[in-house]
Scaffold this motif. Structure first.
Motif, PDB file in Angstrom:
ATOM      1  N   GLY A  14       5.976  66.223  13.700  1.00  0.00           N
ATOM      2  CA  GLY A  14       5.328  66.060  14.996  1.00  0.00           C
ATOM      3  C   GLY A  14       6.335  66.038  16.127  1.00  0.00           C
ATOM      4  O   GLY A  14       7.425  65.471  15.993  1.00  0.00           O
ATOM      5  N   VAL A  15       5.980  66.674  17.237  1.00  0.00           N
ATOM      6  CA  VAL A  15       6.833  66.712  18.421  1.00  0.00           C
ATOM      7  C   VAL A  15       5.976  66.369  19.640  1.00  0.00           C
ATOM      8  O   VAL A  15       4.900  66.939  19.824  1.00  0.00           O
ATOM      9  N   GLY A  16       6.455  65.412  20.431  1.00  0.00           N
ATOM     10  CA  GLY A  16       5.754  65.048  21.654  1.00  0.00           C
ATOM     11  C   GLY A  16       6.744  64.843  22.774  1.00  0.00           C
ATOM     12  O   GLY A  16       7.759  64.173  22.587  1.00  0.00           O
ATOM     13  N   ILE A  17       6.479  65.418  23.920  1.00  0.00           N
ATOM     14  CA  ILE A  17       7.385  65.298  25.057  1.00  0.00           C
ATOM     15  C   ILE A  17       6.632  64.624  26.192  1.00  0.00           C
ATOM     16  O   ILE A  17       5.526  65.029  26.551  1.00  0.00           O
ATOM     17  N   VAL A  18       7.261  63.553  26.716  1.00  0.00           N
ATOM     18  CA  VAL A  18       6.623  62.718  27.730  1.00  0.00           C
ATOM     19  C   VAL A  18       7.584  62.502  28.892  1.00  0.00           C
ATOM     20  O   VAL A  18       8.770  62.262  28.678  1.00  0.00           O
ATOM     21  N   ASP A  19       7.058  62.579  30.109  1.00  0.00           N
ATOM     22  CA  ASP A  19       7.793  62.192  31.317  1.00  0.00           C
ATOM     23  C   ASP A  19       7.350  60.788  31.688  1.00  0.00           C
ATOM     24  O   ASP A  19       6.154  60.486  31.631  1.00  0.00           O
ATOM     25  N   GLY A  20       8.299  59.948  32.088  1.00  0.00           N
ATOM     26  CA  GLY A  20       7.903  58.607  32.511  1.00  0.00           C
ATOM     27  C   GLY A  20       9.089  57.713  32.765  1.00  0.00           C
ATOM     28  O   GLY A  20      10.237  58.148  32.804  1.00  0.00           O
ATOM     29  N   ARG A  21       8.768  56.427  32.903  1.00  0.00           N
ATOM     30  CA  ARG A  21       9.776  55.390  33.115  1.00  0.00           C
ATOM     31  C   ARG A  21       9.215  54.080  32.588  1.00  0.00           C
ATOM     32  O   ARG A  21       8.006  53.955  32.391  1.00  0.00           O
ATOM     33  N   PRO A  22      10.086  53.092  32.368  1.00  0.00           N
ATOM     34  CA  PRO A  22       9.595  51.809  31.859  1.00  0.00           C
ATOM     35  C   PRO A  22       8.530  51.209  32.768  1.00  0.00           C
ATOM     36  O   PRO A  22       8.651  51.249  33.995  1.00  0.00           O
ATOM     37  N   GLY A  23       7.462  50.716  32.144  1.00  0.00           N
ATOM     38  CA  GLY A  23       6.406  50.052  32.889  1.00  0.00           C
ATOM     39  C   GLY A  23       5.355  50.970  33.473  1.00  0.00           C
ATOM     40  O   GLY A  23       4.361  50.513  34.018  1.00  0.00           O
ATOM     41  N   TYR A 103      13.737  54.668  16.003  1.00  0.00           N
ATOM     42  CA  TYR A 103      12.874  53.493  16.063  1.00  0.00           C
ATOM     43  C   TYR A 103      12.098  53.393  14.761  1.00  0.00           C
ATOM     44  O   TYR A 103      11.639  54.410  14.233  1.00  0.00           O
ATOM     45  N   THR A 104      11.944  52.174  14.263  1.00  0.00           N
ATOM     46  CA  THR A 104      11.142  51.972  13.067  1.00  0.00           C
ATOM     47  C   THR A 104       9.671  52.150  13.415  1.00  0.00           C
ATOM     48  O   THR A 104       9.274  51.997  14.576  1.00  0.00           O
ATOM     49  N   PRO A 105       8.855  52.452  12.421  1.00  0.00           N
ATOM     50  CA  PRO A 105       7.413  52.554  12.695  1.00  0.00           C
ATOM     51  C   PRO A 105       6.852  51.284  13.336  1.00  0.00           C
ATOM     52  O   PRO A 105       6.034  51.376  14.256  1.00  0.00           O
ATOM     53  N   SER A 106       7.315  50.118  12.906  1.00  0.00           N
ATOM     54  CA  SER A 106       6.779  48.880  13.495  1.00  0.00           C
ATOM     55  C   SER A 106       7.233  48.703  14.945  1.00  0.00           C
ATOM     56  O   SER A 106       6.479  48.166  15.765  1.00  0.00           O
ATOM     57  N   GLU A 107       8.435  49.159  15.293  1.00  0.00           N
ATOM     58  CA  GLU A 107       8.871  49.108  16.694  1.00  0.00           C
ATOM     59  C   GLU A 107       7.986  49.991  17.566  1.00  0.00           C
ATOM     60  O   GLU A 107       7.610  49.608  18.679  1.00  0.00           O
ATOM     61  N   VAL A 108       7.655  51.174  17.070  1.00  0.00           N
ATOM     62  CA  VAL A 108       6.815  52.103  17.828  1.00  0.00           C
ATOM     63  C   VAL A 108       5.422  51.516  18.001  1.00  0.00           C
ATOM     64  O   VAL A 108       4.879  51.487  19.107  1.00  0.00           O
ATOM     65  N   LYS A 109       4.846  51.023  16.911  1.00  0.00           N
ATOM     66  CA  LYS A 109       3.496  50.438  16.970  1.00  0.00           C
ATOM     67  C   LYS A 109       3.464  49.245  17.919  1.00  0.00           C
ATOM     68  O   LYS A 109       2.523  49.082  18.697  1.00  0.00           O
ATOM     69  N   SER A 110       4.484  48.424  17.859  1.00  0.00           N
ATOM     70  CA  SER A 110       4.548  47.246  18.728  1.00  0.00           C
ATOM     71  C   SER A 110       4.649  47.657  20.200  1.00  0.00           C
ATOM     72  O   SER A 110       3.985  47.079  21.065  1.00  0.00           O
ATOM     73  N   ALA A 111       5.460  48.657  20.489  1.00  0.00           N
ATOM     74  CA  ALA A 111       5.632  49.111  21.874  1.00  0.00           C
ATOM     75  C   ALA A 111       4.337  49.689  22.432  1.00  0.00           C
ATOM     76  O   ALA A 111       3.973  49.426  23.575  1.00  0.00           O
ATOM     77  N   ALA A 143       0.354  62.800  17.518  1.00  0.00           N
ATOM     78  CA  ALA A 143       0.107  61.541  18.224  1.00  0.00           C
ATOM     79  C   ALA A 143       1.260  60.566  17.983  1.00  0.00           C
ATOM     80  O   ALA A 143       1.710  59.870  18.902  1.00  0.00           O
ATOM     81  N   ASP A 144       1.755  60.523  16.748  1.00  0.00           N
ATOM     82  CA  ASP A 144       2.876  59.635  16.439  1.00  0.00           C
ATOM     83  C   ASP A 144       4.128  60.037  17.218  1.00  0.00           C
ATOM     84  O   ASP A 144       4.883  59.177  17.683  1.00  0.00           O
ATOM     85  N   ALA A 145       4.362  61.327  17.368  1.00  0.00           N
ATOM     86  CA  ALA A 145       5.526  61.795  18.124  1.00  0.00           C
ATOM     87  C   ALA A 145       5.437  61.360  19.582  1.00  0.00           C
ATOM     88  O   ALA A 145       6.432  60.935  20.185  1.00  0.00           O
ATOM     89  N   LEU A 146       4.237  61.438  20.161  1.00  0.00           N
ATOM     90  CA  LEU A 146       4.055  60.965  21.533  1.00  0.00           C
ATOM     91  C   LEU A 146       4.304  59.458  21.616  1.00  0.00           C
ATOM     92  O   LEU A 146       4.919  58.978  22.571  1.00  0.00           O
ATOM     93  N   ALA A 147       3.856  58.717  20.609  1.00  0.00           N
ATOM     94  CA  ALA A 147       4.075  57.266  20.576  1.00  0.00           C
ATOM     95  C   ALA A 147       5.573  56.949  20.526  1.00  0.00           C
ATOM     96  O   ALA A 147       6.052  56.019  21.186  1.00  0.00           O
ATOM     97  N   ILE A 148       6.311  57.731  19.776  1.00  0.00           N
ATOM     98  CA  ILE A 148       7.768  57.525  19.672  1.00  0.00           C
ATOM     99  C   ILE A 148       8.424  57.791  21.024  1.00  0.00           C
ATOM    100  O   ILE A 148       9.309  57.040  21.455  1.00  0.00           O
ATOM    101  N   ALA A 149       7.990  58.833  21.718  1.00  0.00           N
ATOM    102  CA  ALA A 149       8.531  59.122  23.051  1.00  0.00           C
ATOM    103  C   ALA A 149       8.202  57.991  24.021  1.00  0.00           C
ATOM    104  O   ALA A 149       9.064  57.558  24.800  1.00  0.00           O
ATOM    105  N   ILE A 150       6.975  57.485  23.984  1.00  0.00           N
ATOM    106  CA  ILE A 150       6.580  56.368  24.851  1.00  0.00           C
ATOM    107  C   ILE A 150       7.423  55.143  24.531  1.00  0.00           C
ATOM    108  O   ILE A 150       7.921  54.458  25.438  1.00  0.00           O
TER     109      ILE A 150
END
Length: 177
Positions: A14-23, A103-111, A143-150
């Motif tokens: 999976g590949v997801g590309i996101v533009d953004g910033r913290p918060g 990032y571990t899967p739990s770090e991604v899910k938590s974020a 979807a998981d790739a987007l979550a990792i980017a977020i």
């Protein structure tokens, strides 16, 4: 900041590309899956994965790459393939001089969900909400790739700023001596 998140897999990556910033919610730039033929020789599959990731990198020019860290599963063959795909993903970013993070899967899910034990359905639902998408990204690898980017946008960017501030403070202390 533009981040390319990668959910490594040898058959489906999976590949997801996101533009953004913290918060901030962020905006999806691209999402997809790089697929390889399970019947092909391993070297050919790894090359196809590298080619596919390179195409995303060249087209969307992210500033960082975030990859889900491989974790131990019961199926050793699956872990080995995922680890090989993860290595290709990290190499693809490093080859272009981009900062990379895992990032571990739990770090991604938590974020993304607020709970490190969230299921795939919850992650997909939150990614859809956070990025204000009209429909959920499919398949789950995307979807998981987007979550990792977020996750990287929200956690990695903050970590990088803290590290830079610590480095500046250390430099000032050294200069003052």
């Amino acid at each position: 900041m533009r981040v390319m998140g990668i959910d490594p897999g040898l058959t489906r990556c999976g590949v997801g590309i996101v533009d953004g910033r913290p918060g901030a919610p962020g905006a999806m730039v691209a999402v997809g899956v790089v697929r390889t033929d399970p019947e092909a020789p391993l070297a050919d599959r790894l090359l196809a994965l590298d080619d596919g990731l390179r195409a995303f990198l060249e087209e969307h020019e992210p500033e960082a790459v975030a990859v889900e860290r491989v974790f131990s599963q019961h199926n050793v063959a699956s872990v080995i393939g995922t680890a090989q795909a993860s290595g290709i993903a990290l190499l693809a970013g490093a080859r272009l001089g981009l900062p990379t993070a895992t990032y571990t899967p739990s770090e991604v899910k938590s974020a993304v969900c607020g709970s490190g034990t969230a299921d795939k359905r919850q992650v997909t639902s939150m990614v859809t909400r956070i990025l204000r998408l009209k429909e959920a990204p499919k398949p789950a690898d995307a979807a998981d790739a987007l979550a990792i980017a977020i996750c990287h946008l929200w956690r990695g960017g903050v970590k990088a700023r803290i590290a830079a501030a610590v480095d500046r403070a250390a430099f000032k202390n050294e200069s003052a001596r």
